[in-house]
Design a protein around this motif. Structure first.
Motif, PDB file in Angstrom:
ATOM      1  N   HIS A 183      50.827  -7.564  43.047  1.00  0.00           N
ATOM      2  CA  HIS A 183      51.716  -6.938  42.067  1.00  0.00           C
ATOM      3  C   HIS A 183      52.248  -5.573  42.504  1.00  0.00           C
ATOM      4  O   HIS A 183      53.461  -5.333  42.480  1.00  0.00           O
ATOM      5  N   ALA A 184      51.363  -4.661  42.885  1.00  0.00           N
ATOM      6  CA  ALA A 184      51.806  -3.308  43.232  1.00  0.00           C
ATOM      7  C   ALA A 184      52.732  -3.327  44.448  1.00  0.00           C
ATOM      8  O   ALA A 184      53.717  -2.584  44.506  1.00  0.00           O
ATOM      9  N   LEU A 185      52.448  -4.192  45.410  1.00  0.00           N
ATOM     10  CA  LEU A 185      53.323  -4.313  46.574  1.00  0.00           C
ATOM     11  C   LEU A 185      54.684  -4.874  46.173  1.00  0.00           C
ATOM     12  O   LEU A 185      55.720  -4.446  46.686  1.00  0.00           O
ATOM     13  N   ALA A 186      54.676  -5.837  45.242  1.00  0.00           N
ATOM     14  CA  ALA A 186      55.941  -6.421  44.788  1.00  0.00           C
ATOM     15  C   ALA A 186      56.792  -5.399  44.061  1.00  0.00           C
ATOM     16  O   ALA A 186      58.024  -5.442  44.124  1.00  0.00           O
ATOM     17  N   GLU A 187      56.136  -4.471  43.359  1.00  0.00           N
ATOM     18  CA  GLU A 187      56.888  -3.425  42.677  1.00  0.00           C
ATOM     19  C   GLU A 187      57.634  -2.547  43.674  1.00  0.00           C
ATOM     20  O   GLU A 187      58.739  -2.075  43.408  1.00  0.00           O
ATOM     21  N   ALA A 188      57.031  -2.326  44.834  1.00  0.00           N
ATOM     22  CA  ALA A 188      57.638  -1.455  45.839  1.00  0.00           C
ATOM     23  C   ALA A 188      58.564  -2.206  46.789  1.00  0.00           C
ATOM     24  O   ALA A 188      59.593  -1.675  47.211  1.00  0.00           O
ATOM     25  N   GLN A 189      58.198  -3.445  47.134  1.00  0.00           N
ATOM     26  CA  GLN A 189      58.955  -4.224  48.107  1.00  0.00           C
ATOM     27  C   GLN A 189      59.113  -5.654  47.582  1.00  0.00           C
ATOM     28  O   GLN A 189      58.534  -6.602  48.106  1.00  0.00           O
ATOM     29  N   ARG A 190      59.923  -5.802  46.554  1.00  0.00           N
ATOM     30  CA  ARG A 190      59.990  -7.085  45.858  1.00  0.00           C
ATOM     31  C   ARG A 190      60.459  -8.227  46.755  1.00  0.00           C
ATOM     32  O   ARG A 190      59.850  -9.298  46.780  1.00  0.00           O
ATOM     33  N   GLU A 191      61.550  -8.044  47.468  1.00  0.00           N
ATOM     34  CA  GLU A 191      62.088  -9.138  48.278  1.00  0.00           C
ATOM     35  C   GLU A 191      61.092  -9.576  49.345  1.00  0.00           C
ATOM     36  O   GLU A 191      60.875 -10.779  49.558  1.00  0.00           O
ATOM     37  N   LEU A 192      60.472  -8.617  50.000  1.00  0.00           N
ATOM     38  CA  LEU A 192      59.503  -8.939  51.042  1.00  0.00           C
ATOM     39  C   LEU A 192      58.339  -9.743  50.480  1.00  0.00           C
ATOM     40  O   LEU A 192      57.959 -10.781  51.024  1.00  0.00           O
ATOM     41  N   VAL A 193      57.768  -9.258  49.381  1.00  0.00           N
ATOM     42  CA  VAL A 193      56.588  -9.918  48.804  1.00  0.00           C
ATOM     43  C   VAL A 193      56.958 -11.269  48.195  1.00  0.00           C
ATOM     44  O   VAL A 193      56.187 -12.234  48.305  1.00  0.00           O
ATOM     45  N   CYS A 194      58.122 -11.364  47.572  1.00  0.00           N
ATOM     46  CA  CYS A 194      58.529 -12.648  46.997  1.00  0.00           C
ATOM     47  C   CYS A 194      58.675 -13.715  48.077  1.00  0.00           C
ATOM     48  O   CYS A 194      58.254 -14.859  47.902  1.00  0.00           O
ATOM     49  N   HIS A 195      59.263 -13.349  49.200  1.00  0.00           N
ATOM     50  CA  HIS A 195      59.406 -14.334  50.286  1.00  0.00           C
ATOM     51  C   HIS A 195      58.039 -14.684  50.883  1.00  0.00           C
ATOM     52  O   HIS A 195      57.811 -15.840  51.275  1.00  0.00           O
ATOM     53  N   MET A 196      57.139 -13.731  50.943  1.00  0.00           N
ATOM     54  CA  MET A 196      55.791 -14.015  51.426  1.00  0.00           C
ATOM     55  C   MET A 196      55.074 -14.963  50.469  1.00  0.00           C
ATOM     56  O   MET A 196      54.438 -15.944  50.892  1.00  0.00           O
ATOM     57  N   ASN A 197      55.176 -14.695  49.171  1.00  0.00           N
ATOM     58  CA  ASN A 197      54.565 -15.566  48.167  1.00  0.00           C
ATOM     59  C   ASN A 197      55.151 -16.972  48.236  1.00  0.00           C
ATOM     60  O   ASN A 197      54.427 -17.971  48.159  1.00  0.00           O
ATOM     61  N   HIS A 198      56.468 -17.048  48.354  1.00  0.00           N
ATOM     62  CA  HIS A 198      57.132 -18.354  48.406  1.00  0.00           C
ATOM     63  C   HIS A 198      56.668 -19.153  49.620  1.00  0.00           C
ATOM     64  O   HIS A 198      56.399 -20.362  49.526  1.00  0.00           O
ATOM     65  N   ALA A 199      56.564 -18.483  50.757  1.00  0.00           N
ATOM     66  CA  ALA A 199      56.106 -19.166  51.966  1.00  0.00           C
ATOM     67  C   ALA A 199      54.660 -19.635  51.817  1.00  0.00           C
ATOM     68  O   ALA A 199      54.307 -20.754  52.215  1.00  0.00           O
TER      69      ALA A 199
END
Length: 232
Positions: A183-199
């Motif tokens: 969560h905290a990482l997604a708040e700062a770097q949403r696109e990066l973390v979302c693509h990591m989660n999706h993968a």
């Protein structure tokens, strides 16, 4: 040290196995639940459910709202019922679940490989995240092998994601992830973390039963950006 003391006391309330089961049940629901619903779900008497739910509320793990379960209003609608949901407050031990260690490891592996090979770091991150997801999916398989039906594959994916803190919840034709472990990482770097989660989640479902379950990138407020649906 008052905040630390409150955290310790609150988490201590989950030491009781019945209380822990009630807490996990409430957290897994899409909306507030009644004492009767909680009691029936875990198979205890209503008065026991009331005692434990009120204890969880007093320790700050749950919060109460009041509503008429019939949905009616005005005279004759009946009294409002006390309902329970997970409290918004975060505890130092991380409720809801967070796994920044995993995120850090995936990112560090991707950066190191990118520096060594010259491959784009985002491309490498997606691959190592997918490999991690496949490992999680492989660990969820039973001796019988891959699920025989799409629904069984979806159920297995939901179980695996539950164990890793995503809090999957069923919504009609899809399953959303009510919690992002990063969560905290997604708040700062949403696109990066979302693509990591999706993968990661794509790697998981593909290891179970490709292409029976589809991981979709569907960002939303206060939840993970990935949802699941049965493949076409």
């Amino acid at each position: 040290m008052r905040g630390v003391d409150q955290n310790i006391t609150g988490i201590g309330a989950l030491a009781d196995p019945v209380r822990q089961e009630l807490y996990l049940f409430v957290c897994a629901q899409p909306g507030p639940v009644s004492r009767d619903q909680a009691a029936e779900a875990i198979g205890i008497a209503r008065h026991k459910a009331k005692f434990h739910l009120d204890k969880l509320e007093s320790e700050g793990l749950l919060e109460a709202v009041y509503a008429r379960l019939t949905g009616r209003t005005g005279p004759g609608a009946g009294r409002s019922s006390k309902l329970y949901r997970r409290a918004a407050r975060e505890f130092a031990v991380s409720l809801p679940s967070r796994d920044y260690l995993l995120a850090g490891r995936l990112m560090a592996d991707a950066i190191a490989e990118s520096a060594r090979t010259g491959a784009p770091v985002l491309e490498v991150l997606r691959r190592v995240a997918a490999e991690q997801g496949a490992a999680i999916g492989g660990g969820a398989l039973t001796d019988e092998g891959r699920p025989a039906t799409p629904q069984a594959a979806l159920d297995l994916a939901v179980g695996a994601l539950s164990e890793h803190g995503y809090e999957p919840r069923r919504e009609r034709t899809r399953v959303i992830m009510a919690n992002c472990p990063f969560h905290a990482l997604a708040e700062a770097q949403r696109e990066l973390v979302c693509h990591m989660n999706h993968a990661l989640i794509t790697g998981l479902v593909e290891s179970l039963a490709p292409p029976k379950v589809e991981a979709r990138l569907e960002p939303g407020d206060n939840r993970c950006c990935v949802s699941l649906a049965l493949g076409g």
